[in-house]
Design a protein around this motif. Structure first.
Motif, PDB file in Angstrom:
ATOM      1  N   LEU A   1      16.567  -7.299  -6.316  1.00 42.44           N
ATOM      2  CA  LEU A   1      16.935  -7.619  -4.936  1.00 42.44           C
ATOM      3  C   LEU A   1      17.890  -6.566  -4.378  1.00 42.44           C
ATOM      4  O   LEU A   1      17.755  -6.148  -3.225  1.00 42.44           O
ATOM      5  N   CYS A   2      18.832  -6.134  -5.184  1.00 42.95           N
ATOM      6  CA  CYS A   2      19.770  -5.093  -4.770  1.00 42.95           C
ATOM      7  C   CYS A   2      19.026  -3.791  -4.471  1.00 42.95           C
ATOM      8  O   CYS A   2      19.228  -3.167  -3.433  1.00 42.95           O
ATOM      9  N   HIS A   3      18.153  -3.403  -5.374  1.00 42.43           N
ATOM     10  CA  HIS A   3      17.408  -2.153  -5.221  1.00 42.43           C
ATOM     11  C   HIS A   3      16.512  -2.165  -3.981  1.00 42.43           C
ATOM     12  O   HIS A   3      16.576  -1.245  -3.161  1.00 42.43           O
ATOM     13  N   VAL A   4      15.725  -3.211  -3.847  1.00 43.19           N
ATOM     14  CA  VAL A   4      14.747  -3.254  -2.761  1.00 43.19           C
ATOM     15  C   VAL A   4      15.412  -3.438  -1.390  1.00 43.19           C
ATOM     16  O   VAL A   4      14.841  -3.047  -0.373  1.00 43.19           O
TER      17      VAL A   4
ATOM     18  N   LEU B   1      11.351 -10.126   2.740  1.00 43.11           N
ATOM     19  CA  LEU B   1       9.973 -10.473   2.379  1.00 43.11           C
ATOM     20  C   LEU B   1       9.013  -9.328   2.697  1.00 43.11           C
ATOM     21  O   LEU B   1       8.073  -9.076   1.930  1.00 43.11           O
ATOM     22  N   ALA B   2       9.257  -8.628   3.788  1.00 41.49           N
ATOM     23  CA  ALA B   2       8.402  -7.486   4.143  1.00 41.49           C
ATOM     24  C   ALA B   2       8.512  -6.374   3.097  1.00 41.49           C
ATOM     25  O   ALA B   2       7.520  -5.707   2.784  1.00 41.49           O
ATOM     26  N   ARG B   3       9.692  -6.197   2.532  1.00 43.95           N
ATOM     27  CA  ARG B   3       9.866  -5.173   1.493  1.00 43.95           C
ATOM     28  C   ARG B   3       9.260  -5.604   0.160  1.00 43.95           C
ATOM     29  O   ARG B   3       8.869  -4.763  -0.644  1.00 43.95           O
ATOM     30  N   LEU B   4       9.221  -6.905  -0.079  1.00 41.78           N
ATOM     31  CA  LEU B   4       8.648  -7.410  -1.326  1.00 41.78           C
ATOM     32  C   LEU B   4       7.128  -7.575  -1.244  1.00 41.78           C
ATOM     33  O   LEU B   4       6.449  -7.548  -2.274  1.00 41.78           O
ATOM     34  N   ALA B   5       6.588  -7.739  -0.048  1.00 42.60           N
ATOM     35  CA  ALA B   5       5.161  -8.028   0.143  1.00 42.60           C
ATOM     36  C   ALA B   5       4.215  -7.034  -0.538  1.00 42.60           C
ATOM     37  O   ALA B   5       3.210  -7.456  -1.121  1.00 42.60           O
ATOM     38  N   PRO B   6       4.494  -5.732  -0.528  1.00 46.86           N
ATOM     39  CA  PRO B   6       3.575  -4.799  -1.192  1.00 46.86           C
ATOM     40  C   PRO B   6       3.418  -5.044  -2.695  1.00 46.86           C
ATOM     41  O   PRO B   6       2.446  -4.576  -3.301  1.00 46.86           O
TER      42      PRO B   6
ATOM     43  N   ASP C   1       0.339  -6.321  -7.353  1.00 44.67           N
ATOM     44  CA  ASP C   1       0.685  -6.110  -8.757  1.00 44.67           C
ATOM     45  C   ASP C   1       1.006  -7.425  -9.477  1.00 44.67           C
ATOM     46  O   ASP C   1       1.263  -7.404 -10.689  1.00 44.67           O
ATOM     47  N   ILE C   2       0.998  -8.525  -8.733  1.00 45.27           N
ATOM     48  CA  ILE C   2       1.427  -9.801  -9.295  1.00 45.27           C
ATOM     49  C   ILE C   2       0.276 -10.786  -9.466  1.00 45.27           C
ATOM     50  O   ILE C   2       0.146 -11.392 -10.527  1.00 45.27           O
ATOM     51  N   ILE C   3      -0.554 -10.952  -8.441  1.00 45.61           N
ATOM     52  CA  ILE C   3      -1.568 -11.996  -8.538  1.00 45.61           C
ATOM     53  C   ILE C   3      -2.799 -11.529  -9.323  1.00 45.61           C
ATOM     54  O   ILE C   3      -3.161 -10.357  -9.303  1.00 45.61           O
TER      55      ILE C   3
END
Length: 146
Positions: free
Chosen positions: A79-82, A133-138, A142-144
């Protein structure tokens, strides 16, 4: 002090607090990390997220064998990094972390909802939530279904 003066004072203090909060979150040089509350804010979000996600029937199966201390630590780093906090994320990439988990779309969406709940409970403004959330969305790809 009269009742009217007390009400006026309370209203004034409340408006001042709201104004100060708005100024903090919209400061021109404030990073997303700052807007999330910095180190303490991201730790609180991560802590609440972990507590929620491990007990939610939609997601708990994926955390049964998880080292929760490590998960929490790496989540705070991530979270800190992103969010531009200057932290180095030292965990594995998302593809490697989620390999073999076969997380489906519903489970992924539930996890996002849980993160939103954790942020709401920490009183993170909706616009700031959406930025994170926009930064995590990409990372979704790699997850699903891995």
């Amino acid at each position: 002090m009269t009742r009217l003066k007390r009400i006026t004072l309370k209203l004034g203090v409340g408006l001042l607090a709201s104004w100060l909060a708005a100024c903090q979150s919209t400061a021109p040089n404030a990073t997303l990390y700052d807007q999330l509350g910095g180190r303490l804010g991201t730790e609180k979000i991560a802590d609440r997220f972990v507590r929620l996600v491990i007990h939610d029937p939609r997601t708990e199966r994926h955390f049964r064998e998880t080292n929760l201390e490590r998960f929490y630590t790496k989540l705070v780093e991530h979270l800190c990094h992103v969010s531009g906090g200057g932290c180095e994320y030292t965990g594995d990439d998302m593809l490697k972390v989620h390999k073999g988990m076969q997380i489906n779309q519903a489970e992924f969406n539930a996890t996002v909802e849980i993160l939103q709940q954790a942020m709401r409970e920490q009183q993170v403004p909706l616009a700031v939530q959406n930025q994170l959330l926009a930064r995590l969305a990409p990372l979704r790809e790699d997850i699903i279904y891995r």
